[in-house]
Each structure stands twice: as structure tokens, then as C-alpha cells.
Design a protein around this motif. Sequence first.
Motif, short mmCIF file in Angstrom:
data_model
loop_
_atom_site.label_atom_id
_atom_site.label_comp_id
_atom_site.label_asym_id
_atom_site.label_seq_id
_atom_site.Cartn_x
_atom_site.Cartn_y
_atom_site.Cartn_z
N ASN A 1 0.81 -1.22 0.00
CA ASN A 1 0.00 0.00 0.00
C ASN A 1 0.85 1.28 0.00
O ASN A 1 0.35 2.35 -0.34
N PHE A 2 2.10 1.16 0.40
CA PHE A 2 2.99 2.32 0.35
C PHE A 2 3.61 2.49 -1.04
O PHE A 2 3.95 3.60 -1.45
N ALA A 3 3.81 1.36 -1.73
CA ALA A 3 4.60 1.38 -2.98
C ALA A 3 4.10 2.40 -4.00
O ALA A 3 4.92 3.12 -4.60
N PRO A 4 2.79 2.51 -4.25
CA PRO A 4 2.35 3.49 -5.27
C PRO A 4 2.61 4.93 -4.86
O PRO A 4 2.52 5.83 -5.70
N ARG A 5 2.92 5.17 -3.61
CA ARG A 5 3.14 6.53 -3.11
C ARG A 5 4.61 6.93 -3.18
O ARG A 5 4.97 8.05 -2.82
N ILE A 6 5.47 6.02 -3.62
CA ILE A 6 6.91 6.30 -3.75
C ILE A 6 7.15 7.07 -5.06
O ILE A 6 6.65 6.68 -6.11
N LYS A 7 7.92 8.15 -4.97
CA LYS A 7 8.17 8.97 -6.16
C LYS A 7 9.58 8.76 -6.73
O LYS A 7 9.87 9.25 -7.83
N CYS A 8 10.45 8.13 -5.99
CA CYS A 8 11.86 8.03 -6.43
C CYS A 8 12.13 6.67 -7.07
O CYS A 8 11.35 5.72 -6.91
N PRO A 9 13.27 6.53 -7.77
CA PRO A 9 13.65 5.23 -8.34
C PRO A 9 13.85 4.20 -7.23
O PRO A 9 14.37 4.53 -6.16
N MET A 10 13.42 2.99 -7.52
CA MET A 10 13.48 1.95 -6.48
C MET A 10 13.83 0.60 -7.12
O MET A 10 13.30 0.24 -8.16
N VAL A 11 14.73 -0.11 -6.45
CA VAL A 11 15.06 -1.48 -6.85
C VAL A 11 14.45 -2.43 -5.84
O VAL A 11 14.47 -2.17 -4.63
N VAL A 12 13.88 -3.52 -6.32
CA VAL A 12 13.43 -4.59 -5.42
C VAL A 12 14.19 -5.86 -5.80
O VAL A 12 14.17 -6.28 -6.97
N GLY A 13 14.87 -6.43 -4.82
CA GLY A 13 15.61 -7.68 -5.04
C GLY A 13 14.86 -8.85 -4.42
O GLY A 13 14.43 -8.76 -3.27
N ILE A 14 14.71 -9.92 -5.20
CA ILE A 14 13.92 -11.06 -4.73
C ILE A 14 14.69 -12.36 -4.98
O ILE A 14 15.18 -12.60 -6.08
N ALA A 15 14.76 -13.20 -3.95
CA ALA A 15 15.34 -14.53 -4.10
C ALA A 15 14.20 -15.52 -4.34
O ALA A 15 13.25 -15.57 -3.54
N LEU A 16 14.31 -16.27 -5.42
CA LEU A 16 13.17 -17.12 -5.79
C LEU A 16 13.00 -18.31 -4.85
O LEU A 16 11.93 -18.92 -4.82
N ASP A 17 14.02 -18.63 -4.08
CA ASP A 17 13.87 -19.71 -3.10
C ASP A 17 13.85 -19.16 -1.68
O ASP A 17 14.27 -19.83 -0.73
N ASP A 18 13.37 -17.93 -1.55
CA ASP A 18 13.27 -17.29 -0.23
C ASP A 18 12.30 -18.08 0.64
O ASP A 18 11.13 -18.25 0.28
N GLU A 19 12.76 -18.55 1.78
CA GLU A 19 11.94 -19.36 2.66
C GLU A 19 11.41 -18.56 3.85
O GLU A 19 10.78 -19.11 4.75
N VAL A 20 11.70 -17.26 3.86
CA VAL A 20 11.24 -16.39 4.96
C VAL A 20 10.20 -15.39 4.46
O VAL A 20 9.12 -15.26 5.06
N CYS A 21 10.53 -14.68 3.40
CA CYS A 21 9.60 -13.72 2.79
C CYS A 21 9.19 -14.28 1.43
O CYS A 21 9.99 -14.26 0.49
N PRO A 22 7.98 -14.79 1.29
CA PRO A 22 7.58 -15.42 0.02
C PRO A 22 7.85 -14.50 -1.16
O PRO A 22 7.44 -13.33 -1.16
#
Lengths: 292, 312
Positions: free
Chosen positions: B241-262
Motif C-alpha cells: 500500500n505504500f509502494a504506489p506513493r513512492i516517487k523516487c527510483p526503487m530497486v526490489v531484489g527477490i530470491a526465488l527460493d526465499d523461505e522467509v519472505c515469500p
Amino acid sequence: MTTAANRFWRQTEAVLVELPADVRLHRDDFYSQPDWDVFQMRYTSADGFRLFAWLSVPLGDGPFPAVIRMPDYASVHDIVYTPLRERAVVMNPTFRGQRESDQAFQAEFPGLLTEGIEDPGSYVMRRVFADALRGFDALLAQGQAEVGEVAVIGTGLGGTLALAVAAHRAAVKAVAANTPMALGNPASLVPGLAYPLAELDDYMRLYSDQKEAVKKNTADLDPLKTAGKITSPVLLSVGIYDTGSCPLAFGEKLAAKIPDCDLRVYHGAGEGGGHEHAQIQLSWLSDRLGLG
Amino acid sequence: MATEQDLQDFTTQVTCPDDFDEFWAGTLEMLSGISLNPVVAAEPLRSNDDVHVFNVTYLSLGGLEISAWYSLPAHGDGPFPAVINFPGYKSEPPVRRDWARRGVAVLSVAVRGKLKSSSEFNPGYPGLLTSGLESKETYGYRGVISDCVRGVDFLSSRQEIDPGRIYACGTSQGGGLTLITSALRPEIKAGVSGYPFLCCYPEAMAMFRSYPYDELACYARAYPDQEERMLDTLRYFDAVNFAPRIKCPMVVGIALDDEVCPPETSYAAYQALTSHRELWLFPNSGHGNAHEYPSQERAWLESQIERSAVAS
């Protein structure tokens, strides 16, 4: 092992023998799961410190194999998820100063690695090793779960503690140590390392008159001095760029001293294989504990 | 292991409350009424020839005193670009001398509940994620997020910092806090959010049995009549719900076998971004352990810093 290191470990054992573990368990209804019960465990270690551990016990009748996950160099040692908890007893012991074991003394991170280092009698890390041994003893002394074969695992400081327990408790069936901290080895005292080992250089830089005390009071903890006593198989992982816990050359020397060691070298920085090794370790432990 | 297709197929049930902006505007207004009262004390034990390290304290929501490690380049006159580093859930904030050695100031925030900021609020770990869940006003993360916002305010107030060059980063909880704080403070010019936690709570607590999300499942099991209210509170603290309110460039890094944060939940936050965005996928990695992540994070932020220097 050197005479001084021998004396340190004899004194540590003598202190523990004099103190009953006085293990108390309290079922944690909130964190217990449909497949396993979770207990808050408290017991006594050297100097009368009451220590805390999370203990999970599968439902059903034992004996169950057990995994002790030794704490890393951090404030929190939480209820760590592992798929083995459905089939094995899992204990997460803490050492003095960590959360829930901090009634008498609260450790700082960074800071603990040099707390009281000017004197062997006050150096906290020497007692942290006593806490690790006492954790193993407490698991065997508790009456809640019937425990079968025991593996000890850990990362960073937890890896070093796991190796120390295996060197002093013949009942350990297997050890999985990731990037064990080189505390006590000369490799931990060179400038330019990353944290946590860099704490030692920080201290020697600010208190240059204490350099010899730092060397002397950490030396007994060098994992190389007890590695030869480990009788169980050891899975050891190191990362080639690690400068904060287990520099590669130290890790290789350590592996050479352990009689039955499966050394895995990874190209990661400090995590000793990360996800890939976690999968290998899980399979390796399952094999050693007969979990299939 | 999740696939890229799994990520794209995932749809969250999280919706944004109608009074979301009003709630956070009210919280920021409460913060603005509290004096920052910054205190900066030298830490000679952690300082060296290249980096001066300080222990900083400032006041945050409820008047709580929050601590942070503040690392400044020892060489150069400044004003320096700055990175604010948000901590993981259970780890203590690190002293980031690595960045300061390269000419970048770093504020590493110990949000409430961390050792250095725990004298008045200490729910423990596990514990923080369910602390005060009864309402959005009492939820512990309202304070945690405020502590991050105040960290940005601290940097903005410093003469040695270039207020036009403040960046944010963190992994896990720190990744979630990077997204959330960047939405609340436009002073942040770019951010890198690694393996973000605090995303899509209803799905995350159902998908895995690992902590910290499992704390929510434990709460729902212990208080089944409270689950609906819990999920409603969490909508105000969901990075999606916060993401659309961000105005600056943003990187999101995701591990496909993340066992803590899906991974699907982190991807939902990425998908919700409307500013310039980049996605880093790490196929053979778990939570927080992609080998290449730290160097990519540093290179990307340095490129942002260099670009802003050229522009100015």
C-alpha cells in the motif's frame, strides 16, 4: 592442545560440574504448533547465570533425534524454522547477554567480543563457551522429550561453539559448522578484517597497551587447539571472501585438523555457501540422524 | 522454488484502507510536534583513520529516544551524500564503515526494540510483529516506521549532509522499511529494497511456517476472533500500500527460493511501484543470501549518487 588451553577447558568443566543445571521447562502455548510443541527452557550455567533456550518437540513418542543450533554472534536467537522440527527435537540455546539470558548482563553487538578482554577472569567470551557446553548438558538433562542421537550446528560464532561442544562431548553424533569464527586464532587479530572480528582490531587500536592481553586471553579459544579431539563427522563450509568470521586460510587449517571433515568452499562472501549449502546441510544432517 | 511465472500469476487480497493517507498524515503531524533533539557522540572505539563513527540519538513517536550508528568519511569537507540503512527484524544495526570509507555518510538506525533503543519498548523477537496489533494506533510498527522517518529528518538537518542526495537501503525488514519510508519521506532520492518483509501479510502468513510471519499465524490461532481485526490493522502497514506513493527510483531484489519472505509477496510490492523501478531476481538463492546482492546494491546506489553529483 597447549597446556594453557588444557587448563582453561579443565577449569571450565570443573566450574560446570559444581553447578546443577536445574532445567525448567514451560510450554509456550502461543508458539506451539499443530505438529510440535514449543517450550521455553531455562537452566543454570557458570557463575549461576540462568540461560534461556527455545525447545521444540515433535508430537508422538520418542526417542527423537535432536539438533542443537548454537547461537551466532547476535542479540537474538529466535525460534528458527527448520523442516526437521516435525521429526526431530530442536534446541536453540542462548549464551549469556543474549536476549532472554540478559537478566544479569546485557551484551552489546558490536562490543561483546572485547567485553572484559583485559583479564582472563573477566573476559565474557570464555564463559560463552561454558554456556555452550551447558546447553548440550541441559538438553540431555531435560525430562520432557526422549532424545536419541544429537547433532550440533551453527554459523559464525555458533559454528565455533558447535565444534567446541563436539570436542568435549563424545555423545555428539554430527556437526555442521558454517564459517566458524576464528576467535583465538592469530588470523582474527590482523587489521583490515570485517565485523565481528574487526572488534578485536578496534580494541587494540584504541588500547594499544592491551595488545598482548588480547592475544593471551583469546588464545585458549582457538578452535585449532581442540579440533583434533572431535570424533564425530563434521560438515564445514567456508566462503573465499570471508574476512569477518572465518578467513579462508583459517578454515582450511581447521578442516585439516578435524579427523573426519567434509570441507565445502564457496565463492560467497561470508555466508559459507548460503542457500546452496543450506540444502546440502539439511540432507547431510538427515542422513546422519537417520531422518531419511 | 518459485518461478517468474508464479510471481506474475500472484494476486494479493490486500486492499488499501480509505483513510490510509489520513492515518499516516496524522502520524507525521504528531512527529512534527516532537522536537528531534539530536545528540551526536563520538565513538572512538569504532572510528579509524578513514571513518569517524558516532552514536546518535533522536526523539521519535511517543517521545522515545532512538539510537543510530552514524559513520562519516574522515576525509573531505562535505557536504556528503548519505545512505540511511534500515535494520532486519532480529539483527542489530551494523556499523557501516565500508560506505563511509568511500565518501558516503551512513546512518544505521536502531529502531525501537533494538538493543540500543529498547529502554521503553521491548517486545522481543519473536514478539514485535504482533505487538499492539489491536489497532493501527497501538501497533508497534507505527513507532518503528516513525523511527525510520525521523532518521531521514536527522540526516536532512545535518550541515555535513547534502539534503538533495539521501538514499535508502535495507534487506528483509530493512527492505520493507526502505519502501515504506521512501513513500513517507520524499527526501529519499532512490532506494534498494532487498528480500522485502512487511508485504502481503494475509498471504505471507499462510504460505510459510517460518518466522517472523508465522508469529501472525500463531496470533490468529490463539485469538481466532481477532484475526479479522488483525488483518485490518496490517493493511495500514503493508508495503504494497505504500509502494504506489513512492516517487523516487526503487530497486526490489527477490530470491526465488526465499523461505522467509515469500517471493510472490515481495513481487507484489514491486508491481505496485509507479516510479522508476528495477527488479533483481536471484533464482538459486534463499532469504538474504544471494552472493551478488551486496555488490549490486553498492554499485546501483553509487551510480545514483554519481548521477546526482553530475546533475548538481
